[in-house]
Design an enzyme around this catalytic site. Sequence first.
Site, mmCIF file in Angstrom:
data_model
loop_
_atom_site.group_PDB
_atom_site.id
_atom_site.type_symbol
_atom_site.label_atom_id
_atom_site.label_comp_id
_atom_site.label_asym_id
_atom_site.label_seq_id
_atom_site.Cartn_x
_atom_site.Cartn_y
_atom_site.Cartn_z
ATOM 1 N N MET A 30 0.764 -1.390 0.070
ATOM 2 C CA MET A 30 0.056 0.120 0.041
ATOM 3 C C MET A 30 0.927 1.355 -0.047
ATOM 4 O O MET A 30 0.315 2.328 0.267
ATOM 5 C CB MET A 30 -1.039 0.097 1.078
ATOM 6 C CG MET A 30 -1.977 -1.139 1.108
ATOM 7 S SD MET A 30 -3.530 -0.867 2.068
ATOM 8 C CE MET A 30 -2.791 -0.562 3.583
ATOM 9 N N LEU A 33 6.604 3.201 1.389
ATOM 10 C CA LEU A 33 7.481 2.163 1.536
ATOM 11 C C LEU A 33 8.628 2.262 2.488
ATOM 12 O O LEU A 33 9.124 3.331 2.759
ATOM 13 C CB LEU A 33 8.127 1.744 0.098
ATOM 14 C CG LEU A 33 7.180 1.482 -1.009
ATOM 15 C CD1 LEU A 33 8.065 1.073 -2.462
ATOM 16 C CD2 LEU A 33 6.520 0.280 -0.539
ATOM 17 N N GLY A 36 11.035 -2.701 5.324
ATOM 18 C CA GLY A 36 10.504 -4.353 5.284
ATOM 19 C C GLY A 36 9.779 -4.362 3.902
ATOM 20 O O GLY A 36 10.210 -5.554 3.315
ATOM 21 N N HIS A 37 9.359 -3.383 3.337
ATOM 22 C CA HIS A 37 8.914 -3.702 1.911
ATOM 23 C C HIS A 37 10.107 -3.938 0.980
ATOM 24 O O HIS A 37 10.198 -4.995 0.190
ATOM 25 C CB HIS A 37 8.283 -2.455 1.221
ATOM 26 C CG HIS A 37 7.003 -2.017 1.915
ATOM 27 N ND1 HIS A 37 6.847 -0.744 2.721
ATOM 28 C CD2 HIS A 37 5.801 -2.689 2.108
ATOM 29 C CE1 HIS A 37 5.589 -0.900 3.154
ATOM 30 N NE2 HIS A 37 4.915 -2.068 2.896
ATOM 31 N N GLN A 61 -10.373 -2.503 2.486
ATOM 32 C CA GLN A 61 -9.928 -3.278 3.509
ATOM 33 C C GLN A 61 -9.834 -2.350 4.754
ATOM 34 O O GLN A 61 -9.534 -2.867 5.820
ATOM 35 C CB GLN A 61 -8.545 -3.850 3.262
ATOM 36 C CG GLN A 61 -7.438 -2.896 3.381
ATOM 37 C CD GLN A 61 -6.102 -3.657 2.762
ATOM 38 O OE1 GLN A 61 -5.869 -3.966 1.659
ATOM 39 N NE2 GLN A 61 -5.341 -3.697 3.664
ATOM 40 N N MET A 186 8.859 -2.169 11.426
ATOM 41 C CA MET A 186 8.803 -1.259 10.440
ATOM 42 C C MET A 186 7.418 -1.525 9.767
ATOM 43 O O MET A 186 6.739 -2.459 9.619
ATOM 44 C CB MET A 186 9.923 -1.521 9.289
ATOM 45 C CG MET A 186 11.146 -1.198 9.816
ATOM 46 S SD MET A 186 12.360 -0.756 8.508
ATOM 47 C CE MET A 186 13.707 -0.394 9.648
ATOM 48 N N SER A 187 6.713 -0.126 9.834
ATOM 49 C CA SER A 187 5.305 -0.138 9.208
ATOM 50 C C SER A 187 5.218 1.260 8.942
ATOM 51 O O SER A 187 5.671 2.083 9.163
ATOM 52 C CB SER A 187 4.523 -0.490 10.541
ATOM 53 O OG SER A 187 3.046 0.047 10.191
ATOM 54 N N SER A 188 4.351 1.372 7.571
ATOM 55 C CA SER A 188 4.122 2.663 7.176
ATOM 56 C C SER A 188 3.270 3.535 8.017
ATOM 57 O O SER A 188 3.361 4.656 8.244
ATOM 58 C CB SER A 188 2.858 2.471 5.978
ATOM 59 O OG SER A 188 3.707 1.512 4.912
ATOM 60 N N ARG A 189 2.560 2.697 9.014
ATOM 61 C CA ARG A 189 1.829 3.495 9.996
ATOM 62 C C ARG A 189 2.807 4.188 11.055
ATOM 63 O O ARG A 189 2.282 5.318 11.631
ATOM 64 C CB ARG A 189 0.927 2.773 10.698
ATOM 65 C CG ARG A 189 -0.136 2.195 10.005
ATOM 66 C CD ARG A 189 -1.473 1.806 10.712
ATOM 67 N NE ARG A 189 -2.745 1.800 10.008
ATOM 68 C CZ ARG A 189 -3.193 0.890 9.143
ATOM 69 N NH1 ARG A 189 -2.401 -0.272 9.036
ATOM 70 N NH2 ARG A 189 -4.136 0.876 8.618
HETATM 71 P P1 AMP Z 1 1.720 -2.978 3.580
HETATM 72 O O1 AMP Z 1 2.037 -1.854 2.616
HETATM 73 O O2 AMP Z 1 1.528 -2.514 4.882
HETATM 74 O O3 AMP Z 1 0.255 -3.540 3.012
HETATM 75 O O4 AMP Z 1 2.672 -4.219 3.380
HETATM 76 C C1 AMP Z 1 2.824 -4.655 2.183
HETATM 77 C C2 AMP Z 1 3.403 -6.025 2.344
HETATM 78 O O5 AMP Z 1 4.980 -5.787 3.123
HETATM 79 C C3 AMP Z 1 2.848 -7.031 3.350
HETATM 80 O O6 AMP Z 1 2.836 -8.464 2.728
HETATM 81 C C4 AMP Z 1 3.474 -6.714 4.761
HETATM 82 O O7 AMP Z 1 3.208 -7.899 5.434
HETATM 83 C C5 AMP Z 1 4.716 -6.575 4.266
HETATM 84 N N1 AMP Z 1 5.507 -5.821 5.306
HETATM 85 C C6 AMP Z 1 5.020 -4.831 6.141
HETATM 86 N N2 AMP Z 1 5.841 -4.396 6.998
HETATM 87 C C7 AMP Z 1 6.829 -5.257 6.976
HETATM 88 C C8 AMP Z 1 8.006 -5.594 8.071
HETATM 89 N N3 AMP Z 1 8.366 -4.703 8.904
HETATM 90 N N4 AMP Z 1 8.879 -6.423 7.732
HETATM 91 C C9 AMP Z 1 8.720 -7.404 6.540
HETATM 92 N N5 AMP Z 1 7.565 -7.281 5.803
HETATM 93 C C10 AMP Z 1 6.665 -6.339 6.035
#
Ligand code: AMP
Length: 281
Positions: A30, A33, A36-37, A61, A186-189
């Site tokens: 989403m 980035l 993690g991505h 979603q 790591m997280s976009s949020r």
């Molecule tokens: P998102 O953009 O949050 O929907 O995530 C896209 C993909 O990246 C999903 O398969 C997530 O599980 C993966 N993802 C998100 N954060 C991480 C992270 N910290 N480490 C590994 N994969 C991640």
Amino acid sequence: MKIFRKAGQLHQYLLQAKKQGRRISFVPTMGALHNGHIELISQARQASDITVCSIFVNPTQFNNQEDFAKYPKTIAQDIGMLEAAGNNIAFVPDVSEIYPSESSKKEYFDLGYLETTLEGSSRPGHFQGVCMVMKRLLTIVDPHLLFMGQKDYQQCMIVSRLIGLMGSQAKLITAPTVRQPDGLAMSSRNKRLSEGGLLRASEISKAMTAIRKALQPGRLDKLKEGAKKLLESKGFTVDYVEIASAETLELRDTWDGNEKLVCLVAAFIEEVRLIDNLLLN
Ligand code: AMP
């Protein structure tokens, strides 16, 4: 890197590539980035000839419209990161490409127990939306390999089920969660958090690590309750701290000393909902 905005054009391009024997990896995201991505992209590169990364903030979603509106968007930076990571194709569709009509948002997926627990019960409709977008994306890209993150543990199980329901050829590869040095997943949020919020957010992984260290056969309620109290004392509003079978995600109150367990947490800090999980044994 090629950028596609139209589903039909991407599908045709990839069909040709597959006819020439190329193996395709797909990394759906989403956007906003982070490393993690990028780790998923780099694993995908090593495993295939062409990597496709989609960037699409999927409206279906989000069960909370404010969360959708506030989802971080950093598209120019994202494209730069994908180029630097050596990704081959970015798919950046409009909503109308993914959902051409209202009826395309209506399909129902039978997800069984998985949809009734944890993220499923906290975010009604969330996994239906995940399946809607993933079915569409998997149909467009039809990859050999699909890379997703363990960070979204339950989502990986849901998508695995969807692949079965669709009869898709895609093989799901789940990559370990990439963390900051302090343990924060790591997280976009995370981009929505203040500096102070970011520091405190690492308490989630610390709480799960403490559970892992203290795990013993017998009752699990004290471990869960202790982690919840600790997080609350650090300013979190806790949605859940749970321990579940790593295979089925059925919640567990006791441990027999053998079963593979996963700890899963969802908690709000500064009104941002964070999730994380840790395999315990
Ligand atoms: P998102 O953009 O949050 O929907 O995530 C896209 C993909 O990246 C999903 O398969 C997530 O599980 C993966 N993802 C998100 N954060 C991480 C992270 N910290 N480490 C590994 N994969 C991640």
